[in-house]
Design a protein around this motif. Structure first.
Motif, PDB file in Angstrom:
ATOM      1  N   LYS A 397       0.827  -1.205   0.000  1.00 41.34           N
ATOM      2  CA  LYS A 397       0.000   0.000   0.000  1.00 41.34           C
ATOM      3  C   LYS A 397       0.864   1.259   0.000  1.00 41.34           C
ATOM      4  O   LYS A 397       0.552   2.232  -0.680  1.00 41.34           O
ATOM      5  N   CYS A 398       1.951   1.200   0.755  1.00 38.40           N
ATOM      6  CA  CYS A 398       2.851   2.361   0.804  1.00 38.40           C
ATOM      7  C   CYS A 398       3.504   2.595  -0.559  1.00 38.40           C
ATOM      8  O   CYS A 398       3.621   3.740  -1.010  1.00 38.40           O
ATOM      9  N   GLU A 400       2.334   1.758  -3.484  1.00 37.76           N
ATOM     10  CA  GLU A 400       1.315   2.270  -4.406  1.00 37.76           C
ATOM     11  C   GLU A 400       1.073   3.753  -4.162  1.00 37.76           C
ATOM     12  O   GLU A 400       0.914   4.524  -5.115  1.00 37.76           O
ATOM     13  N   ARG A 401       1.058   4.147  -2.905  1.00 43.21           N
ATOM     14  CA  ARG A 401       0.842   5.567  -2.595  1.00 43.21           C
ATOM     15  C   ARG A 401       1.988   6.421  -3.124  1.00 43.21           C
ATOM     16  O   ARG A 401       1.767   7.477  -3.744  1.00 43.21           O
ATOM     17  N   ARG A 404       1.790   6.652  -6.940  1.00 41.84           N
ATOM     18  CA  ARG A 404       0.722   7.545  -7.384  1.00 41.84           C
ATOM     19  C   ARG A 404       1.126   9.010  -7.247  1.00 41.84           C
ATOM     20  O   ARG A 404       0.904   9.827  -8.144  1.00 41.84           O
ATOM     21  N   ASN A 405       1.725   9.334  -6.121  1.00 44.94           N
ATOM     22  CA  ASN A 405       2.142  10.722  -5.900  1.00 44.94           C
ATOM     23  C   ASN A 405       3.215  11.140  -6.889  1.00 44.94           C
ATOM     24  O   ASN A 405       3.210  12.264  -7.410  1.00 44.94           O
ATOM     25  N   SER A 445      -7.318   3.294 -10.617  1.00 42.00           N
ATOM     26  CA  SER A 445      -7.300   4.682 -10.174  1.00 42.00           C
ATOM     27  C   SER A 445      -8.296   5.514 -10.966  1.00 42.00           C
ATOM     28  O   SER A 445      -8.804   5.106 -12.013  1.00 42.00           O
TER      29      SER A 445
END
Length: 1411
Positions: A397-398, A400-401, A404-405, A445
């Motif tokens: 999850k980290c 992916e975050r 994305r950023n 997304s």
């Protein structure tokens, strides 16, 4: 015979020395000395030989192994005891060692002593023996012999270190060193360490490597520190030993300081090391990392580790050619394999580190996340994120975050991803499943840039990986296609199409995953009786026809004759389209979808001329036959209404004109199917549904437009021709109409509106002034018809309009409001709830807006009374056409070029074609508002990312995108570019409206409710103002501006605004453009007509401010502007208590408090000045300082102030005892102000005790107390002794507030309000923690006497004691636990009252009573 050996004399020793020196010059060989007979037993009278034989070892000559007759341990024990008990001990030891030294002067004998012995035990006994040590190794295991033997070995080593390997393949130096490994005990480890280090310093490089790597196996733990220091010094002197030294240091137990020193040394050389040495160096660096320095080390490693330049350019080219031509041999040969092997080994080291060391993976993620500049991101960053994603499931999850950023900010672009796959495809191939999993997640997304990145992952994985991975990619894409999510399906299909173009041979191998026989599938779908499949078949058939009929003349320019469509292909296309037409003609919806899809095909693709010519002629004739009639032939028949030719733009003097035959067609479809009679004229011709009028015309005009390069002269008669309708003005006959007749009129208006919308779409780009005037007139007709439609819909309950968008299922579209009566009652009842789709209201993104809004609305009035008022009183139409958006044809983006229109001259010609008069026509406010509302909806749909685009499972699909199908054929950046082109005319309109309100204000002398405020023109101009600000906000809030490719577009947009302020200043810096744009927009605040406009202006300024690198300079201006709007008196709406929607007031107040310099002072001003004014004012009045603060809006102010107060104190750092005294005083003062504000707000519930206010108080009161515990109590711990009086005063004030919270808990339980009582347990627990924490603080500072306990009684909000039957009976049984804390400056109490206690009480019995 066995030869005898004598003990050497001194002369012999000299000879032996000379022989040894000669031996250094000759290779070691079994023929060096010929005194020994081959394979015979060594026998002489020396003590050495005798003692060995006695203990169990027989020495052999030649190539035979020495023989061991007993177990190794038994031999060592026998020999030790023999020596130890010998009469001449310890001299016997020296004699034994001397004998060994003499014996090994013979190199064959020395070699035998270094090699393992032969065990002579019987077979049964020897089965358990796996290995037999050498003679030297056995002797080294005896403590009394070890030092001397080690000395002998190191004296013998120099004889061999400069010699090559023997003919028998033995390396004597390595063999000697091996004797010292894994000794059970080292007698003098320090001496051994010294000898080895001296040996390393003189040995050749190849032996140095072996000696260094042997150190961990030789040395004891006590020598690790000394050896580590010496090796670190050696590392600076000899870089060739970097790898073995680091390997050894990783195996030793060393101090962290030494490891850090070595790591820094190695890190400095990282950019210059050879690729072969890199894996071991990286392994050491990662091994030496600790939790405290992990981020620092990884950040430095990330900067200096540049694998892109470590790999030779030839290797990169080879890898690229390998991808393009798989199976061909690379010219780089072994060099390529070696380099790639090193890279793979390096990443294996990194994989192992991040898998088993959490601190390393977290630090690497953080280092990448902290990198902000686009140019600083490397190929290694992407590779590492992929690797960590594959090795550690907890960080997915980290990862992916972070991805994305980075994608949103433009740091990770296609070129970087492509280079990552080019260079590290062998490494990434091993983690292919994880990469596909990541791509799948990214495709879910809502952000288009993230979806694109996910599609690129699929594309590069297919191109670079092997066949198995390619199958997995295709399988994943097919899964996306079957997901039902529109964005996923489109993206997956685009990727498949790209793969077919880029790598058709590989895709051919995977064709099993994709449907092959497309023709057969489409024909089955077209003939299906299931309507959904028929629609799918229409779309597929039209798409296939477009691919076959594509114009290839440009691509085939080099091969003449190949560009034209063959006759066979042309026949195939026409027959396919005719099949679609015949299969859909029985269904108006299917036919309309076919026309729309065919029109999209013509608009999006360049078709071959033959197909375009055939289509144009066929469509023209069919449209004319179906919908166009002569104007002189008025339809006759049994129609329910008189037929009239309306909305014609020309005066026809003859019968040459044409008209659209709308009413007769609609009558034939609606009335005849229910039993009506056909007219004689209609019975002779084939009926066509009027539902197809607008789609068919769009297809016709696009076909003509493409054939004639934009010239629509062939069909321009359709722009001004009238329509056969009836009188649409309701008048008095509206009430007497039947439901069916009302529905018929409504359908007639809807169809007319959609016809005019398509006419405007068609002719909006015409440049002739006369055509522009006609387009503006049609726009005016649209606005007029919409007003008529609202009147008819208001009295036509449960009416469902005819479809206007056909790429969906019928069940998907229904109007939001089912009955007109209920819609009016909802407005008339003043229930204060937001309408779902109100053109004049906008929803706030503030999360607080969803909370308790329903609770602050007054109770609704009696419904039956409202129905009577509605039926008996004629009022303004309340139906909103926003609810019917899906039933209108979509306006093209080109229509908004009308916004450029200022004054348009219409020339009236006489009979001789001379100009007779000139009439000036201008875009009027109603038409302007119509265009702006549509443009605002388009921007909200495309440029504003929203979670509502995600369709919940088993819910209605695609409602948000209905009516935007043409818009979605364009990219967000293209739409933004179009809007930027419209900025200049929109600024013109904005300035004109600004001038209008400025003049109106001056005319009314600043009076809010002056003349003209309630007029229709004022309302329309105000709505135009709001929509213009909304559009500007939607444009500049687009997150695509953060992407590098859109930077120039942002510059262009800002230049338009800046030039309105200071024209003619080219090439300005971004900050200057932002500043001037900010000031230009800020100037409009004086003319803002409504609160909604004010909020949009504030948000627009905030968006401009966010793009600046120094936003703090204008932050105060935002707060000042928001304050002015809150201080301003706004005109009230006609049907609402306030003209300010609750959510918008909440949003503006939050913005003010977030941007003001001092939140605490601002809260104190509102709560301490504004609220008392409100309390002392009449019931319907407001605060004189804050006119927006009324009794109706008090709960909004209260909620925002409580939330912002809690947010502010929560963000304040607790501080430490090491901080300066000044910092302690400042923080103590800050908390005093915060507690004072909290006290003011809490005490307001004594006056405003409504349920929403109490709910806010319970919720945010607990959060404030929690923040006080975490942030303030640590400060009081170390501030108490120096600021005793201030701390006690603070606690006493806070105690009064918490007591009131306790009273609120009792009030909630007495009234049994579940919405309030659910907060009570958590609040009371927090209050108890506060009591304990205060007591702990006082004890810590030796001031326990300031804390006392007393009984606490339950009271209501006014302080009155709460009594109940159970509580009265149990008064005598109250335990000591039912107590509360009291902080006092003295040991006793001043008044001794029991109720002088805080709300930290544990009141179990009282709680039970209240329940």
């Amino acid at each position: 015979m066995v030869s005898k050996r004598r003990l050497p004399t001194s002369e012999d020793k000299e000879n032996l020395t000379e022989d040894a020196s000669k031996a250094r010059k000759q290779p070691l060989s079994k023929k060096t000395k010929k005194s020994h007979v081959r394979n015979e037993v060594e026998e002489n009278n020396s003590v050495f030989v005798k003692l060995l034989k006695t203990s169990g070892i027989t020495l052999k000559t030649g190539e035979s192994q020495n023989q061991l007759a007993v177990d190794q341990i038994i031999f060592q024990r026998k020999l030790f005891q023999t020596l130890r008990k010998h009469p001449s001990y310890p001299a016997i030891v020296e004699e034994f060692v001397s004998g060994l030294e003499s014996y090994i002067e013979d190199q064959n004998s020395f070699r035998n002593c270094l090699l393992s012995c032969e065990h002579l035990q019987d077979e049964e006994a020897s089965m358990g023996t796996s290995y037999c040590k050498s003679l030297i190794k056995l002797l080294l295991g005896i403590d009394i012999l070890q030092p001397a033997i080690i000395k002998i070995l190191f004296e013998k080593l120099p004889e061999f270190i400069f010699k090559n390997v023997n003919s028998d393949g033995l390396n004597m130096p390595r063999l000697i060193i091996n004797q010292l490994k894994w000794l059970d005990r080292v007698v003098d480890s320090k001496d051994l360490t010294t000898k080895i280090m001296q040996l390393i310093s003189i040995a050749p490089v190849y032996l140095q490597h072996d000696f260094v790597t042997s150190l961990p196996e030789i040395l004891g733990d006590s020598q690790h520190a000394d050896v580590g220091k010496e090796l670190s010094d050696l590392l600076t002197e000899n870089t060739l030993l970097t790898v073995p030294i680091l390997d050894v240091l990783s195996s030793l137990r060393l101090e962290p300081k030494l490891l850090t020193k070595v790591r820094q040394l190695v890190m400095g050389k990282l950019s210059s090391v050879m690729l072969d040495d890199l894996p071991m160096i990286i392994k050491f660096i990662l091994h030496s990392i600790t939790a405290t320095d992990a981020l620092e080390v990884i950040s430095e490693l990330r900067e200096k580790l540049d694998l892109q330049h470590c790999i030779l350019p030839s290797l990169l080219q080879a890898s690229q050619s390998k991808v393009k031509n798989k199976g061909q041999t690379s010219s780089s040969g072994n060099q390529e394999n070696s380099g790639q092997d090193c890279v793979i080994l390096l990443f294996d080291v990194i994989k192992s580190a991040v898998r088993y060391e959490k601190i390393i993976s977290e630090a690497w993620i953080k280092a990448i996340e902290n990198t902000t500049s686009v140019s600083e991101h490397k190929i290694l960053d992407l590779a590492m994120l992929f690797i960590i994603y594959s090795t550690n499931t907890q960080t997915k999850k980290c990862i992916e975050r972070v991805l994305r950023n980075k994608i949103r900010s433009g740091c990770f672009q296609e070129q970087l991803l492509q280079s990552t796959f080019y260079i590290h495809y062998l490494v990434l191939k091993d983690i292919c499943p994880s990469i596909l999993s990541l791509a799948q997640s990214l495709l879910h997304s809502l952000d288009q840039s993230i979806i694109l990145f996910g599609s690129l992952l699929y594309k590069y994985a297919f191109n670079f990986f092997d066949t198995y991975c390619q199958q997995e990619v295709i399988g994943a894409l097919v899964t996306h296609i079957c997901s039902g999510n529109e964005a996923e399906v489109d993206t997956a299909l685009d990727v498949l199409l790209d793969l077919v173009v880029l790598n058709p041979s590989a895709m051919r191998l995977n064709a099993v995953f994709v449907k092959d026989d497309m023709h057969l599938v489409i024909r089955k779908q077209l003939s299906s009786t299931v309507f959904k499949y028929k629609l799918t078949g229409i779309i597929g058939a039209v798409t296939m026809a477009g691919i076959i009929a594509a114009d290839r003349s440009r691509s085939s320019s080099l091969t003449p004759g190949r560009g034209d469509l063959s006759s066979e292909q042309c026949t195939q296309v026409t027959s396919l389209l005719q099949l679609v037409h015949s299969c859909s003609e029985q269904s108006p919806q299917a036919s309309a979808l076919y026309y729309d899809e065919f029109a999209n095909l013509i608009q999006g693709r360049k078709l071959a001329p033959q197909v375009l010519e055939w289509a144009g002629q066929t469509i023209f004739n069919d449209f004319q036959d179906a919908f166009v009639v002569d104007i002189c032939v008025v339809p006759e028949g049994d129609y329910p209404f008189p037929v009239k030719a309306l909305y014609g733009l020309e005066d026809y003097d003859s019968c040459d004109g044409i008209a659209i035959n709308l009413l007769p067609l609609l009558f034939s479809r609606d009335f005849v199917k229910d039993g009506g009679r056909l007219t004689s004229q209609e019975s002779d011709q084939k009926l066509v549904s009027p539902l197809c009028l607008a789609p068919y015309f769009r297809l016709l005009r696009l076909c003509v437009d493409r054939q004639h390069n934009g010239n629509l002269e062939e069909i321009d008669g359709l722009l001004d021709c009238p329509i056969f309708l009836t009188d649409l003005e309701p008048g008095e006959r509206l009430e007497s109409m039947s439901v069916k007749e009302r529905s018929f009129i409504c359908s007639l208006i809807f169809l007319t509106l959609n016809w005019f919308r398509e006419v405007v779409n068609a002719f909006c780009r015409q440049t002739l002034p006369e055509m522009k005037v006609k387009v503006l007139t049609r726009l005016k007709h649209i606005v007029e018809l919409q007003q008529l439609l609202e009147k008819h819909l208001a009295v036509t309950p449960d009416y469902v309009p005819p479809l206007a968008n056909f790429d969906l299922e019928t069940s998907e579209v229904t109007p939001h409001t089912s009955t007109a009566v209920s819609a009016k009652i909802r407005i008339q009842g003043n229930v204060g709830r937001k309408r779902k789709a109100d053109g004049n209201k906008t929803s706030s993104p503030d999360p607080l807006s969803k909370e308790d809004n329903s609770e602050c609305d007054p109770a609704p009035s009696d419904r039956s009374q409202l129905e009577k008022e509605f039926r008996g009183k004629e009022e303004k139409t309340s139906v909103s056409l926003q609810n019917y958006h899906a039933f209108f044809r979509e306006l093209d983006l080109e229509v908004f070029s009308i916004l450029h229109c200022g004054l348009v001259a219409k020339f009236i010609l006489d009979t001789e074609m001379h100009t007779e008069a000139t009439e000036v026509v201008q875009l009027q406010p109603p038409e302007l508002l119509f265009l702006l509302e549509d443009l605002a909806q388009k921007l909200e749909n495309m440029l504003t990312p929203s979670v509502t685009r995600r369709v919940p499972f088993l819910k209605s699909k695609g409602n948000r995108n209905i009516g935007f199908s043409h818009l979605h054929q364009r990219s967000a950046s293209e739409i933004a570019h179009r809007v930027v082109q419209l900025l200049s005319p929109m600024c013109n309109h904005l300035e004109n409206i600004h001038d209008y309100f400025q003049c109106l204000t001056a005319k009314n002398h600043g009076v809010v409710d002056g003349p003209g405020i309630k007029g229709q023109e004022y309302h329309i101009m105000s709505s135009c103002y709001q929509r213009l600000l909304q559009i500007l906000h939607g444009l500049f809030a687009w997150n695509g501006f953060f992407q590098p490719e859109n930077t120039n577009l942002l510059y262009s947009a800002l230049e338009v605004l800046a030039n309105r302020l200071k024209p003619g200043e080219p090439d300005q810096a971004l900050e200057e453009l932002l500043s001037q744009s900010f000031h230009y927009l800020q100037n409009f605040h004086l003319s803002i007509p409504s609160f909604q406009c004010a909020l949009y202006l504030i948000r627009l300024l905030m968006v401009i401010l966010e793009k600046s690198t120094a936003p703090t300079q204008n932050k105060g201006k935002i707060a000042s502007l928001a304050r002015q709007f809150l201080f301003r008196v706004w005109p009230s709406a006609e049907k609402e208590k306030s003209g300010i929607p609750n959510d918008q007031l909440q949003a503006l107040l939050s913005i003010y408090l977030e941007h003001t310099d001092s939140v605490l002072k601002a809260i104190e001003e509102i709560a301490g000045v504004g609220v008392p004014e409100l309390i002392n004012s009449p019931k319907e009045a407001s605060s004189s300082t804050f006119p927006t603060l009324t009794r109706h809006t008090f709960v909004i102010f209260f909620r925002v102030m409580m939330a912002e107060l809690e947010k502010t104190v929560k963000g304040l750092q607790a501080g430490t005892a090491a901080d300066s005294e000044q910092i302690h005083e400042e923080k103590l003062l800050y908390w005093n102000m915060a507690v004072r504000d909290f006290s003011i707000l809490i005490n307001l519930i004594k006056v405003f005790d409504s349920r929403p206010v109490l709910h806010v108080c319970l919720k945010y009161g607990r959060l404030f107390v929690e923040a006080f515990l975490k942030q303030c109590m640590p400060l009081l711990d170390f501030s108490f002794r120096k600021h005793r009086e201030d701390v006690l005063s603070l606690l006493e004030t806070f105690q009064l507030n918490t007591r009131l919270l306790h009273h609120l808990c009792g009030h909630s339980k007495i009234h049994q309000d579940t919405k309030l009582t659910k907060h009570v347990p958590l609040l009371k627990k927090t209050l108890e923690l506060l009591v304990c924490r205060v007591k702990a603080m006082l004890i810590l500072n030796n001031c326990r006497e300031a804390f006392w306990l007393g009984n606490l009684k339950n009271r209501d909000l006014q302080g009155e004691e709460i009594t109940s039957q159970n509580s009265q009976e149990s008064t005598a049984d109250e335990s000591e636990d039912d107590t509360s804390s009291q902080v006092s400056k003295s040991k006793g109490t001043e008044d001794g009252e029991e109720d002088e206690a805080s709300d930290g009480e544990k009141e179990q019995e009282s709680d039970d009573d209240s329940d």
